[in-house]
Write a protein that holds these residues in place. Structure first.
Motif, PDB file in Angstrom:
ATOM      1  N   ASP A 101       0.812  -1.224   0.000  1.00 15.17           N
ATOM      2  CA  ASP A 101       0.000   0.000   0.000  1.00 15.17           C
ATOM      3  C   ASP A 101       0.841   1.267   0.000  1.00 15.17           C
ATOM      4  O   ASP A 101       0.314   2.368   0.196  1.00 15.17           O
TER       5      ASP A 101
ATOM      6  N   THR B 125       2.271   4.102  -1.716  1.00 21.46           N
ATOM      7  CA  THR B 125       2.024   4.690  -3.049  1.00 21.46           C
ATOM      8  C   THR B 125       3.320   5.153  -3.719  1.00 21.46           C
ATOM      9  O   THR B 125       3.410   5.143  -4.951  1.00 21.46           O
TER      10      THR B 125
ATOM     11  N   THR C 271      -1.909  -1.054 -14.303  1.00 19.38           N
ATOM     12  CA  THR C 271      -2.401  -1.736 -13.094  1.00 19.38           C
ATOM     13  C   THR C 271      -1.883  -1.031 -11.838  1.00 19.38           C
ATOM     14  O   THR C 271      -2.640  -0.781 -10.894  1.00 19.38           O
TER      15      THR C 271
ATOM     16  N   LYS D 237      -3.405   2.383 -11.265  1.00 24.05           N
ATOM     17  CA  LYS D 237      -4.788   2.259 -10.782  1.00 24.05           C
ATOM     18  C   LYS D 237      -4.805   1.878  -9.304  1.00 24.05           C
ATOM     19  O   LYS D 237      -5.673   2.317  -8.555  1.00 24.05           O
ATOM     20  N   ARG D 238      -3.831   1.058  -8.935  1.00 27.25           N
ATOM     21  CA  ARG D 238      -3.742   0.664  -7.518  1.00 27.25           C
ATOM     22  C   ARG D 238      -3.482   1.914  -6.647  1.00 27.25           C
ATOM     23  O   ARG D 238      -4.059   2.058  -5.569  1.00 27.25           O
TER      24      ARG D 238
ATOM     25  N   GLU E 189      -6.632   3.659  -6.136  1.00 20.36           N
ATOM     26  CA  GLU E 189      -7.512   2.997  -5.159  1.00 20.36           C
ATOM     27  C   GLU E 189      -7.118   3.401  -3.746  1.00 20.36           C
ATOM     28  O   GLU E 189      -7.962   3.631  -2.883  1.00 20.36           O
ATOM     29  N   ILE E 190      -5.796   3.497  -3.511  1.00 22.27           N
ATOM     30  CA  ILE E 190      -5.325   3.830  -2.166  1.00 22.27           C
ATOM     31  C   ILE E 190      -5.513   5.316  -1.892  1.00 22.27           C
ATOM     32  O   ILE E 190      -5.939   5.717  -0.818  1.00 22.27           O
TER      33      ILE E 190
ATOM     34  N   PRO F 197      -7.185   8.316  -3.864  1.00 20.56           N
ATOM     35  CA  PRO F 197      -7.863   8.777  -5.089  1.00 20.56           C
ATOM     36  C   PRO F 197      -7.584  10.227  -5.450  1.00 20.56           C
ATOM     37  O   PRO F 197      -7.884  10.664  -6.530  1.00 20.56           O
TER      38      PRO F 197
ATOM     39  N   GLN G 156     -14.584  10.284  -0.177  1.00 20.82           N
ATOM     40  CA  GLN G 156     -14.020   8.948   0.111  1.00 20.82           C
ATOM     41  C   GLN G 156     -13.777   8.781   1.606  1.00 20.82           C
ATOM     42  O   GLN G 156     -14.051   7.737   2.184  1.00 20.82           O
TER      43      GLN G 156
ATOM     44  N   ARG H  99     -17.895   4.252 -14.426  1.00 18.02           N
ATOM     45  CA  ARG H  99     -17.658   4.473 -13.003  1.00 18.02           C
ATOM     46  C   ARG H  99     -18.897   5.095 -12.343  1.00 18.02           C
ATOM     47  O   ARG H  99     -19.304   4.713 -11.241  1.00 18.02           O
TER      48      ARG H  99
ATOM     49  N   TYR I 224     -21.100   3.671  -9.041  1.00 13.15           N
ATOM     50  CA  TYR I 224     -21.390   4.370  -7.783  1.00 13.15           C
ATOM     51  C   TYR I 224     -22.888   4.559  -7.568  1.00 13.15           C
ATOM     52  O   TYR I 224     -23.374   4.537  -6.450  1.00 13.15           O
TER      53      TYR I 224
END
Lengths: 675, 553
Positions: A129, A131, A152, A155-156, A159-160, A162, B83, B116, B120
């Motif tokens: 995790d 970044t 990939t 994008k990860r 996710e962590i 945004p 978020q 997306r 949501y």
């Protein structure tokens, strides 16, 4: 108490609880690192590993410091990292990940991208995790063109975290590079929506995409928007400058209009127009920058240089005088000397180069230029003497110029036997990918006409600023036809200077030649027209922008002007020192009673500091309409002073709506210029 | 989705039983809420920052910050705080969680990421399936994505959860409309109207939907009646397009309806723009001007002044009154680019180039919109062209291209300038760019482009498609210009006659326009222009006798 403190410390350092306590040297190293004293930090770590070879953290820090560009001891960094990984406990994931990341950074710097990727992967495996590690990994995948993996990992990161908006832009790039324009566009849109104004990267990408599609206008617009947004040139513009310079300039003009009074905007416009060889426009934007800046001394050298480019000799002198008033460094004298050389005042130029030498006595290029001054005055002996000194002092890059001017002097002295070995030496040293303009002279001195001719088109296309050197090379060969051809191209590329050609020894053989004279005269006439246009544009601009003129009267040392507030004409004291517009309670009451103000116009209270330092309380009102001359301003904040004899002041809340306010005491008018 | 802040800020109490850190009762939260209620975002943010410093897991603080960020259009920050709110809101707080997912839906919709956004919306629905606005959002989204089956499915769900909501029936009507089942759709609207409160927003929406459906079912008079009713309740909103379509079908009824509205509610000036446009569509320029003049003494409406000035100049030929109006308007508001642009046009047409250039410079000072910039530069470019200052013209046309990069025809204009400057290389480059620009859009070259290319046959063929609306004076005029340039003089004169017949009255422009040069020596041209000039003079005199120009101008 002491015990309790120790307990707390242990608790706080819970993540290291499993492992051995930090060594003394590591702790000292940590302190030094925090103080940014890397040398000391390194010293402590080296002591640390000397005392205990298994101090993994010390090895890790050594690796980190050696991996930095300032140290650049990449081999030792990798060795230290290896030792760190061998000695750090397997469970110490934090430190092990940190070391893998250092390894990755080192491999990246030495351009071993597959190993870098492997190291970053290890770091990410340990701390999935983190970044920063993910970003390094994604970047290296990008560089390796492993776009799917890069995507990939990016994008990860999102996710962590945004909100890391730049990652949207980076993702857009990754998709673009992988050939998926649709997704690239999708992430561009996301960046637009989420970047809170920081989306220069997207503008750059859109410029690329538009260019690929062949939409040059859009490509230029996006590239210029990006450049103005981040205040620096971008690589997309490098392509566009060669493909569609006119459109790029149009985009600059359009962009600068969005903030015509912004210093940075005008500075950027000046920079772009300079890159585009639009020197008259560069001058215009530099003048606009000068109007806005609080540090005019930074603009004077630019203006001086630009006027030199267009043979605006008086202005060049004027701005160099201003430069030297503020700056008497070697560089300032050197630049001024350059301008004197340019206008063929060789004696004064030499004197000025000597002033520069006083400030920087070991600068060999000053001797080189003194030699050139002497050469132009046909004092070959003194020129060669100066070159002897220059040759000792200049660095390898500059040797080329020194050698070639020496050869040229020998040619003028008709000592061909000395010319040949120098030229041969220079040409022998030339590498295939070295396109420095100095080699044109070597070719010229060696009589390689074909080699020079073959370069004309590519120089015009890729380095038009070198056309003049090419023309001079042909001039050395007394090749009139090619001199004229190249000079025409030089002038078509946006250059204006003729003074040097009229005075240089190299062009002496063409003096009096009808074609040469016709060309220069034509350029000079166009240049005069352009300079006149520029003067008119700069001179008239203010007049064009003056949108209101307020007649005033002087009474008791203050200017009184008439304005209308919500339709009621009132006399105000013009006071640029006042924070806002203020009226006395007498006028306010009158206005309220007669319907010029309504209750809705009263906004609250505000404390006031007067010129004498006293504090007064005032009521804040909103003036719906303030008519100043022919201009109507709406919603101006004003204060009502609780003092019946308070003067009516016209202050900053009104005037800051304008760009400039000018008081013309002769005409007894105040001129207001738009922002 | 409805913004949630209002609910949040004005709700008297909250569902409790939350985790301790989720509070609205702390001092900082109370101060923040007070400030946010009075739109003092800066203060609100200060207190929210303090709250989050002490209590970083307070979901409500994150919710309010997110909301303020939305309001301030700081969408990146809004995303982060939304978020965070979702992270700290307990799973049991369905309503708030639903709203937060709604935020994310809106953010991604704004970023045109419908996949997306849909995800949501689905999560929002999962949290609070009884929230009708979610289904409405689904319906709108699928309508936009042209998924009739999905629109129907969500409309049905909407109705299942909120059977008394008129919106659900309108959603069903939308679903029917997409399947072209107009009669059924109309019946759903009927039921929506039965459910809707009188004078309510829902009624207005249902009426407008039914009006659209009636139009599609080719029942224009009924459609017009619904449209007018909807207008009476809630103003025009999105009905402008429909009115335009009805105007094409039943122009007299549209005009009568607008006049009736004007009669019944003279103080509400919303009708003005539509009545004005209707007159313009009917080429009844004098009536359009008269209508606006009647209300101008009481209402200073810069937009209408500009519109009328343009009509006076181009369609009535009264440039003098147009100029007076514009100058008068400038004395009221001297910071509006539009007036300067119109004056630039007016002066340039009259050959008053110095004044026109000055107006262009002034217009540029007042931060014009992109389309306005385009007008400024195109007019100035044409002035330079006329003055044979081709390089300056090229620069202005290039700036136009930067403003409107897809305006493919401009490349040909630039090519023309290079041709006049005898720069064949740059001319060829510009022509190539022009060809590519048309090709990118999969379009054939325009008639004007073929003229520049010198392809007479293709220009003639392309000109045949130039008039899309027989009543459009400018389309006829533009066709006349193309035909004149390629030597089809008689046909050009006929097109010019049609342009004049349909209201083209700008004789300054006719005298100035180089495109018509091939016609100037023809007696038919001279006679035609003179005839209509006389008519214009008469029109001008008639109008002046009807309106009180002295009153304002």
């Amino acid at each position: 108490m002491k015990k309790l403190f120790t307990f707390i410390v242990i608790l706080v350092s819970a993540q290291y609880l499993l492992f051995a306590a930090d060594s003394y040297y590591f702790q000292r190293a940590e302190e030094a690192y925090e103080k940014k004293d890397l040398d000391l930090c390194l010293k402590y770590c080296q002591e640390g590993v000397k005392e205990n070879e298994k101090d993994g953290k010390c090895w890790a820090v050594i690796a980190e410091i050696y991996s930095k560009r300032a140290y650049a001891r990449y081999g030792q960094a990798l060795q230290a990292a290896e030792k760190a990984l061998k000695t750090l406990p397997k469970k110490d994931t934090y430190w092990r990940a940190f070391v893998y990341n250092i390894q990755g950074n080192v491999f990246y710097k030495i351009e071993d991208l597959p190993s870098a990727k492997q190291a970053y992967l290890e770091a990410v495996k340990l701390m999935p995790d983190n970044t920063s590690f993910l970003y390094e990994l994604a970047d290296v995948c990008n560089d390796l063109k492993h776009y799917d993996e890069a995507i990939t990992y990016y994008k990860r990161i999102l996710e962590i975290s945004p909100r890391t908006v730049y990652v949207y832009g980076t993702l857009a790039y990754a998709y673009y590079r992988s050939g998926n324009s649709e997704e690239a566009e999708r992430y561009c849109n996301l960046t637009d929506a989420l970047a809170d104004g920081e989306n220069n990267m997207v503008h750059q990408l859109r410029s690329k995409m538009a260019f690929d599609e062949g939409n040059l206008a859009l490509a230029c617009r996006e590239a210029v928007t990006a450049m103005f947004g981040k205040n620096e040139w971008c690589e997309e513009a490098d392509t566009l400058i060669k493909t569609c310079p006119d459109l790029l300039m149009a985009a600059v003009r359009n962009e600068v209009m969005k903030a015509p009074t912004s210093e940075s905007s005008n500075a950027m416009a000046a920079f772009c127009s300079y890159k585009l060889n639009r020197f008259m426009e560069t001058l215009y934007y530099l003048h606009k920058k000068l109007e806005q800046t609080e540090e005019p001394q930074n603009v004077y050298p630019e203006l001086a240089t630009l006027y030199e480019f267009v043979d605006g000799t008086e202005d060049t002198e004027r701005y160099y005088a201003l430069v030297l008033k503020n700056d008497t460094s070697a560089l300032a004298w050197e630049q001024y000397a350059g301008s004197l050389y340019h206008k063929a005042d060789f004696a004064k130029a030499e004197w000025t180069y000597r002033r520069a030498l006083e400030k920087a006595p070991t600068n060999g290029m000053h001797y080189y230029w003194i030699a050139r001054c002497r050469y132009q005055q046909e004092d070959y002996t003194a020129a060669l003497q100066a070159l002897d000194t220059a040759q000792v002092l200049v660095d390898d890059n500059e040797q080329l110029s020194v050698l070639l001017i020496r050869a040229e002097i020998y040619r003028s002295m008709e000592q061909e036997d000395k010319v040949k070995p120098i030229v041969e030496q220079v040409l022998r040293s030339r590498k295939p990918d070295d396109h420095r303009y100095q080699y044109f002279y070597a070719d010229a001195l060696a009589g390689n006409t074909d080699a020079l001719v073959s370069k004309i088109d590519s120089v015009q296309k890729n380095n038009p600023e070198n056309l003049i050197a090419l023309a001079s090379a042909f001039a050395l060969m007394k090749d009139k036809e090619h001199v004229l051809d190249v000079l025409k191209r030089h002038y078509e590329s946006g250059f204006w200077s003729t003074i040097a050609l009229r005075n240089s020894k190299r062009y002496a053989f063409l003096r009096g030649d009808a074609d040469f004279e016709a060309l220069l005269t034509q350029v000079e006439s166009n240049r005069a027209a352009q300079l006149e246009k520029l003067r008119v544009r700069l001179g008239n601009k203010e007049k064009q922008q003056a949108i209101a003129e307020l007649p005033f009267t002087q009474q008791g040392g203050v200017c009184r002007v008439q304005c209308a507030i919500n339709g009621l004409p009132l006399f105000f004291v013009f006071d640029t020192g006042a924070a806002d517009v203020s009226i006395s309670s007498v006028e306010a009451n009158f206005m309220l009673k007669n319907g010029y103000l309504t209750n809705a116009d009263f906004m609250g209270k505000q404390n006031y500091v007067t010129a004498t330092g006293e504090i007064h309380e005032g009521t804040i009102i909103n003036l719906r309409e303030v008519r100043v001359g022919d201009v109507v301003l709406r919603d101006i904040k004003a204060s009502v002073i609780k003092n019946q004899s308070a003067p009516l002041l016209l202050g900053q809340t009104c005037f800051r709506r304008f760009g400039t306010v000018e008081v013309d005491n002769n005409a007894q008018v105040i001129r207001l210029f738009m922002q | 989705m409805k913004r949630i802040l209002l609910t949040f800020l004005f709700a008297g109490s909250f569902a409790f039983g939350l985790m301790a850190e989720n509070t609205l009762d702390s001092y900082n939260m109370r101060r923040a809420i007070d400030a946010a209620r009075s739109n003092d975002d800066e203060t609100a943010i200060q207190f929210l920052a303090k709250e989050l410093e002490y209590n970083p897991n307070n979901a409500y603080a994150h919710i309010i910050v997110a909301e303020i960020c939305f309001r301030m259009k700081s969408y990146g920050a809004a995303l982060e705080y939304t978020q965070n709110a979702l992270k700290y809101l307990p799973k049991t707080e369905h309503s708030e969680r639903c709203d937060m997912y709604g935020n994310l839906y809106e953010l991604y919709l704004m970023a045109k990421d419908t996949t997306r956004a849909m995800e949501y919306l689905e999560l929002a629905r999962k949290e609070n399936p009884k929230n009708g606005s979610i289904y409405n959002a689904f319906v709108s989204l699928h309508e936009e994505l042209n998924n009739p089956a999905e629109v129907l499915r969500y409309a049905q769900l909407y109705m299942k959860f909120l059977p008394d909501n008129p919106g659900a029936y309108v959603a069903m009507a939308t679903a029917m409309k997409m399947e072209e089942r107009y009669d059924e759709a109309i019946r759903f609207c009927d039921r929506a109207l039965l459910k809707a409160e009188p004078e309510s927003k829902e009624r207005c929406i249902a009426l407008l939907s039914r009006a659209q459906l009636l139009h599609l079912a080719k029942r224009p008079s009924e459609s017009l009646a619904d449209l007018m009713q909807s207008f009476r309740i809630g103003g025009w909103g999105e009905s402008e397009k429909l009115l335009g379509k009805l105007n094409d079908t039943i122009p007299n009824e549209v005009l009568d309806s607008l006049l009736a509205i004007r009669q019944s509610d003279p103080d509400n000036l919303d009708w003005l723009y539509y009545l004005y446009n209707t007159y313009i569509d009917r080429n009844e320029y004098a009536n359009a001007v008269q209508t606006v003049f009647e209300i101008l003494p009481g209402h200073s409406n810069g937009y209408m002044v500009n519109a009328i000035a343009s009509v006076l100049q181009h369609n009535i030929g009264d440039a003098e009154l147009a100029e007076r109006m514009l100058l008068k308007q400038l004395s009221v508001d001297s910071t509006n680019a539009s007036q300067y642009i119109l004056l630039e046009d007016l002066y340039s047409q009259q050959g008053r180039y110095a004044e026109a250039m000055e107006m262009a410079d002034k217009a540029l000072l007042f931060d014009p919109e992109d389309n306005q910039k385009y007008s400024i530069y195109i007019m100035r470019g044409r002035m330079y062209e006329y003055k044979h200052e081709y390089q300056a013209a090229v620069e202005d046309f290039q700036t136009c291209l930067i403003v409107e990069p897809d305006e493919d025809g401009l490349w040909f204009r630039i090519a023309k300038m290079y041709g006049l400057m005898n720069d064949s290389v740059k001319r060829a480059e510009a022509l190539e760019q022009g060809r590519q620009a048309f090709a990118r859009k999969g379009k054939n070259l325009s008639a004007a482009a073929y003229v520049v290319l010198g392809d007479t046959a293709a220009a003639y063929e392309a000109a045949q498609g130039m008039v899309k609306n027989e009543k459009s004076d400018t389309q006829h005029y533009n066709k006349a210009c193309v035909l004149a340039q390629i030597g089809y003089s008689k046909e050009a004169i006929e097109e010019l006659r049609l342009a004049l017949e349909n209201g083209f009255c700008n004789f300054y422009h006719i005298a100035w326009d180089a495109d018509l040069n091939n016609l100037r020596d023809m007696p038919e041209f001279v006679e035609l222009v003179n005839t209509y000039k006389q008519r214009s003079e008469q029109q001008k005199a008639d109008l002046r006798s009807k309106i009180d120009t002295e009153l304002n101008y």
